[in-house]
Design an enzyme around this catalytic site. Structure first.
Site, PDB file in Angstrom:
ATOM      1  N   ARG A  18      10.350 -20.568   6.095  1.00 30.44           N
ATOM      2  CA  ARG A  18      10.117 -20.980   5.253  1.00 30.44           C
ATOM      3  C   ARG A  18       9.745 -22.224   4.628  1.00 30.44           C
ATOM      4  O   ARG A  18       9.870 -22.654   3.506  1.00 30.44           O
ATOM      5  CB  ARG A  18       9.175 -19.349   3.849  1.00 30.44           C
ATOM      6  CG  ARG A  18       8.886 -18.628   3.879  1.00 30.44           C
ATOM      7  CD  ARG A  18       7.366 -18.507   4.130  1.00 30.44           C
ATOM      8  NE  ARG A  18       6.954 -17.537   4.683  1.00 30.44           N
ATOM      9  CZ  ARG A  18       6.511 -16.584   4.366  1.00 30.44           C
ATOM     10  NH1 ARG A  18       6.245 -16.504   2.852  1.00 30.44           N
ATOM     11  NH2 ARG A  18       5.805 -15.507   4.782  1.00 30.44           N
ATOM     12  N   ARG A  22       5.040 -22.970  -0.793  1.00 27.39           N
ATOM     13  CA  ARG A  22       3.693 -23.144  -1.609  1.00 27.39           C
ATOM     14  C   ARG A  22       4.944 -24.045  -2.766  1.00 27.39           C
ATOM     15  O   ARG A  22       4.793 -23.772  -3.762  1.00 27.39           O
ATOM     16  CB  ARG A  22       3.492 -22.443  -2.143  1.00 27.39           C
ATOM     17  CG  ARG A  22       1.838 -21.491  -1.789  1.00 27.39           C
ATOM     18  CD  ARG A  22       1.904 -20.307  -2.232  1.00 27.39           C
ATOM     19  NE  ARG A  22       2.459 -18.709  -1.587  1.00 27.39           N
ATOM     20  CZ  ARG A  22       2.542 -17.834  -1.422  1.00 27.39           C
ATOM     21  NH1 ARG A  22       1.218 -17.201  -2.382  1.00 27.39           N
ATOM     22  NH2 ARG A  22       4.166 -17.475  -1.271  1.00 27.39           N
ATOM     23  N   ARG A  31      -3.548 -27.039   0.405  1.00 27.85           N
ATOM     24  CA  ARG A  31      -3.337 -25.809   0.043  1.00 27.85           C
ATOM     25  C   ARG A  31      -4.701 -25.761  -0.330  1.00 27.85           C
ATOM     26  O   ARG A  31      -6.229 -24.962  -0.450  1.00 27.85           O
ATOM     27  CB  ARG A  31      -2.476 -24.660   0.050  1.00 27.85           C
ATOM     28  CG  ARG A  31      -2.238 -24.564   1.197  1.00 27.85           C
ATOM     29  CD  ARG A  31      -2.852 -23.357   1.813  1.00 27.85           C
ATOM     30  NE  ARG A  31      -2.514 -21.810   1.547  1.00 27.85           N
ATOM     31  CZ  ARG A  31      -3.469 -21.519   0.653  1.00 27.85           C
ATOM     32  NH1 ARG A  31      -5.072 -21.932   0.610  1.00 27.85           N
ATOM     33  NH2 ARG A  31      -3.431 -19.581  -0.257  1.00 27.85           N
ATOM     34  N   ASP A  67       2.130 -18.131  11.359  1.00 25.88           N
ATOM     35  CA  ASP A  67       2.264 -16.441  10.479  1.00 25.88           C
ATOM     36  C   ASP A  67       2.391 -15.444  12.048  1.00 25.88           C
ATOM     37  O   ASP A  67       1.654 -15.590  13.009  1.00 25.88           O
ATOM     38  CB  ASP A  67       1.146 -16.222   9.870  1.00 25.88           C
ATOM     39  CG  ASP A  67       2.110 -15.609   8.437  1.00 25.88           C
ATOM     40  OD1 ASP A  67       2.378 -15.984   7.869  1.00 25.88           O
ATOM     41  OD2 ASP A  67       2.167 -14.204   9.196  1.00 25.88           O
ATOM     42  N   TYR A 144       1.977  -4.106  10.452  1.00 27.46           N
ATOM     43  CA  TYR A 144       1.152  -4.257   9.172  1.00 27.46           C
ATOM     44  C   TYR A 144       0.287  -3.694   9.664  1.00 27.46           C
ATOM     45  O   TYR A 144      -0.549  -2.763   9.195  1.00 27.46           O
ATOM     46  CB  TYR A 144       1.574  -5.507   9.582  1.00 27.46           C
ATOM     47  CG  TYR A 144       2.470  -6.054   8.637  1.00 27.46           C
ATOM     48  CD1 TYR A 144       2.373  -6.710   7.878  1.00 27.46           C
ATOM     49  CD2 TYR A 144       3.551  -6.379   9.261  1.00 27.46           C
ATOM     50  CE1 TYR A 144       2.479  -7.517   6.380  1.00 27.46           C
ATOM     51  CE2 TYR A 144       4.102  -7.764   8.105  1.00 27.46           C
ATOM     52  CZ  TYR A 144       3.790  -7.959   7.148  1.00 27.46           C
ATOM     53  OH  TYR A 144       4.426  -9.109   5.567  1.00 27.46           O
TER      54      TYR A 144
HETATM   55  O1  CP3 Z   1       8.784 -20.895   7.935  1.00 24.85           O
HETATM   56  C1  CP3 Z   1       8.424 -21.444   7.957  1.00 24.85           C
HETATM   57  O2  CP3 Z   1       8.209 -22.487   7.214  1.00 24.85           O
HETATM   58  C2  CP3 Z   1       7.098 -21.478   9.053  1.00 24.85           C
HETATM   59  C3  CP3 Z   1       5.734 -20.501   8.596  1.00 24.85           C
HETATM   60  C4  CP3 Z   1       6.160 -18.792   8.385  1.00 24.85           C
HETATM   61  C5  CP3 Z   1       5.593 -18.469   7.455  1.00 24.85           C
HETATM   62  N1  CP3 Z   1       5.236 -17.158   7.860  1.00 24.85           N
HETATM   63  C6  CP3 Z   1       4.026 -19.219   6.553  1.00 24.85           C
HETATM   64  C7  CP3 Z   1       3.053 -18.959   5.329  1.00 24.85           C
HETATM   65  C8  CP3 Z   1       6.472 -18.352   9.114  1.00 24.85           C
HETATM   66  C9  CP3 Z   1       7.997 -18.625  10.231  1.00 24.85           C
HETATM   67  C10 CP3 Z   1       6.131 -16.608   8.718  1.00 24.85           C
HETATM   68  C11 CP3 Z   1       6.611 -15.608   9.538  1.00 24.85           C
HETATM   69  C12 CP3 Z   1       6.003 -14.194   8.152  1.00 24.85           C
HETATM   70  N2  CP3 Z   1       5.547 -14.173   7.881  1.00 24.85           N
HETATM   71  C13 CP3 Z   1       6.891 -13.324   8.089  1.00 24.85           C
HETATM   72  C14 CP3 Z   1       8.989 -13.004   7.999  1.00 24.85           C
HETATM   73  C15 CP3 Z   1       9.483 -13.954   7.291  1.00 24.85           C
HETATM   74  C16 CP3 Z   1      10.637 -13.137   7.225  1.00 24.85           C
HETATM   75  O3  CP3 Z   1      11.547 -13.531   6.102  1.00 24.85           O
HETATM   76  O4  CP3 Z   1      11.350 -12.207   7.184  1.00 24.85           O
HETATM   77  C17 CP3 Z   1       6.291 -12.639   7.617  1.00 24.85           C
HETATM   78  C18 CP3 Z   1       6.308 -11.000   6.629  1.00 24.85           C
HETATM   79  C19 CP3 Z   1       4.861 -12.793   7.522  1.00 24.85           C
HETATM   80  C20 CP3 Z   1       3.835 -11.995   6.762  1.00 24.85           C
HETATM   81  C21 CP3 Z   1       3.664 -13.066   5.703  1.00 24.85           C
HETATM   82  N3  CP3 Z   1       2.816 -14.486   5.700  1.00 24.85           N
HETATM   83  C22 CP3 Z   1       3.186 -12.308   4.193  1.00 24.85           C
HETATM   84  C23 CP3 Z   1       3.876 -10.996   4.247  1.00 24.85           C
HETATM   85  C24 CP3 Z   1       2.743 -13.510   3.483  1.00 24.85           C
HETATM   86  C25 CP3 Z   1       2.395 -13.736   2.214  1.00 24.85           C
HETATM   87  C26 CP3 Z   1       3.451 -13.933   1.110  1.00 24.85           C
HETATM   88  C27 CP3 Z   1       3.544 -14.706  -0.058  1.00 24.85           C
HETATM   89  O5  CP3 Z   1       4.466 -15.297   0.027  1.00 24.85           O
HETATM   90  O6  CP3 Z   1       2.154 -14.639  -0.291  1.00 24.85           O
HETATM   91  C28 CP3 Z   1       1.944 -14.957   4.163  1.00 24.85           C
HETATM   92  C29 CP3 Z   1       2.140 -15.627   4.120  1.00 24.85           C
HETATM   93  C30 CP3 Z   1       1.971 -16.542   4.383  1.00 24.85           C
HETATM   94  N4  CP3 Z   1       2.652 -17.395   5.472  1.00 24.85           N
HETATM   95  C31 CP3 Z   1       2.700 -18.361   3.584  1.00 24.85           C
HETATM   96  C32 CP3 Z   1       2.939 -18.901   4.639  1.00 24.85           C
HETATM   97  C33 CP3 Z   1       3.362 -20.280   3.844  1.00 24.85           C
HETATM   98  C34 CP3 Z   1       2.420 -18.443   2.452  1.00 24.85           C
HETATM   99  C35 CP3 Z   1       0.297 -18.979   2.749  1.00 24.85           C
HETATM  100  C36 CP3 Z   1      -0.276 -20.029   1.190  1.00 24.85           C
HETATM  101  O7  CP3 Z   1      -0.907 -18.481   0.315  1.00 24.85           O
HETATM  102  O8  CP3 Z   1      -0.626 -20.102   1.089  1.00 24.85           O
END
Ligand code: CP3
Length: 337
Positions: A18, A22, A31, A67, A144
């Site tokens: 990540r 944000r 965003r 994602d 999911y």
């Molecule tokens: O790491 C990076 O910067 C690359 C991009 C990336 C995202 N999600 C962007 C994202 C990666 C590699 C993920 C993986 C991901 N997505 C996982 C595995 C993470 C881990 O640590 O094990 C999971 C469980 C997800 C599913 C997911 N996507 C969730 C649960 C959420 C909401 C979480 C939250 O904090 O609101 C997302 C959204 C998401 N994916 C965001 C980003 C940058 C936030 C989106 C936003 O509101 O702008």
């Protein structure tokens, strides 16, 4: 690239899960104009978001901006990212027969924007740093699909697995085959490493992992085109690590719940390790960050094959200066003699 292949390095590599998100003002600005899902589907913008983060932080690898849940749409699920409460699946699996409607991905065309984002990001990186592609592991994606969103206890997915084992195996097989195709598409488009996120698998027992999870993580890993290093990240329950290793991966990703040297003993020294700073440490100060980073680097020092990372993703409120400090500290302490 050398670290993931267990070869000696001259400087300790670091990237952060990540790393684009944000907590960064540049990301928040993007965003304001587009939703998260839209951003993922606009490859030039997705590449720009990742390249900005890589430049700002000075990390040694980029991860595709995307994602793990995007694959759900072409597999027949309605996906939404709500402002509060995270991802929502509109038509989750509720009955055993719902598995029959889960479409196996037969081509990567429906996810063409991901492959385009790979190409744009590679162009922007210009060979200076490797690009990591990624996907969710079968269990985490199934969670999911059945829970319909994020979950605390995972009771629905676990109940489904125990009540309808034949349907479970069918579902997991469909996910493993689809995900293999998806990752191989990313490799064809240019990613140099792939990471498999089994983010929620820590909720299952060792026995259940062996029976209901391992065969499909292994199926997926065995289907990935040879020659691309695989990072297998399975946080949450360190007792599963020997099984996670058996499922495969050149690098095993671990979290802070286990000390790095102990994890390496459990996994075996023929694999590389990625991890494992607690992301909460990024809410402290420079001295505390240095202390914890140094501890991890010392535990990793005795053998090649270590990629510094967090034990899970950077949290939204994290001070960006502390993230930059961590990268600097690891580079400074990780100069190999
Ligand atoms: O790491 C990076 O910067 C690359 C991009 C990336 C995202 N999600 C962007 C994202 C990666 C590699 C993920 C993986 C991901 N997505 C996982 C595995 C993470 C881990 O640590 O094990 C999971 C469980 C997800 C599913 C997911 N996507 C969730 C649960 C959420 C909401 C979480 C939250 O904090 O609101 C997302 C959204 C998401 N994916 C965001 C980003 C940058 C936030 C989106 C936003 O509101 O702008």
């Amino acid at each position: 690239m050398r670290a993931v292949q267990c070869q000696p390095v001259t400087s300790q590599p670091i990237w952060l899960m990540r790393q684009a998100g944000r907590y960064m003002i540049e990301y928040q600005r993007v965003r304001e104009k587009v939703s998260f899902l839209e951003l993922c589907k606009r490859p030039e913008l997705a590449a720009e978001v990742m390249l900005t983060a890589v430049q700002r932080l000075g990390v040694d690898a980029a991860i595709l901006f995307s994602d793990i849940l995007l694959i759900l749409e072409p597999m027949g699920f309605q996906l939404e990212f709500a402002a509060e409460g995270g991802p929502k699946i509109g038509n989750p699996i509720r009955q055993p027969d719902d598995v029959d409607r889960v479409r196996e991905l037969s081509a990567v065309e429906p996810l063409h924007f991901v492959m385009d984002a790979v190409r744009y990001t590679r162009e922007g990186l210009d060979g200076t740093k490797p690009l990591i592609g990624f996907a969710g592991a079968p269990f985490t994606l199934a969670a999911y699909m059945v829970e319909g969103g994020s979950s605390r206890n995972f009771q629905q997915v676990k109940a489904f697995m125990h009540l309808y084992p034949a349907k479970w195996h069918d579902l997991m097989r469909r996910i493993a085959l689809s995900t293999a195709r998806y990752l191989n598409g990313q490799i064809d488009a240019g990613v140099q490493i792939v990471q498999i996120f089994d983010s929620w698998v820590g909720c299952v027992s060792d026995e259940d992992y062996k029976k209901y999870v391992l065969p499909y993580s292994k199926m997926l890993i065995d289907l990935i085109l040879p020659g691309t290093p695989i990072i297998h990240f399975a946080p949450g329950n360190p007792m599963l690590l020997p099984r996670v290793r058996d499922a495969g991966g050149h690098v095993i990703g671990i979290d802070w719940r286990i000390a790095l040297d102990k994890a390496w003993e459990m996994i075996g020294h023929d694999r590389a390790i990625q991890g494992n700073l607690d992301p909460a440490i990024l809410f402290t100060d420079r001295d505390t960050i240095r202390h914890h980073a140094q501890h991890i680097i010392r535990l990793a020092e005795r053998q090649p094959g270590f990629v510094f990372n967090l034990g899970s993703g950077i949290m939204p409120q994290t001070p960006v200066d502390n993230v930059i400090a961590l990268v600097d500290i690891v580079h400074e302490l990780g100069q190999m003699r």
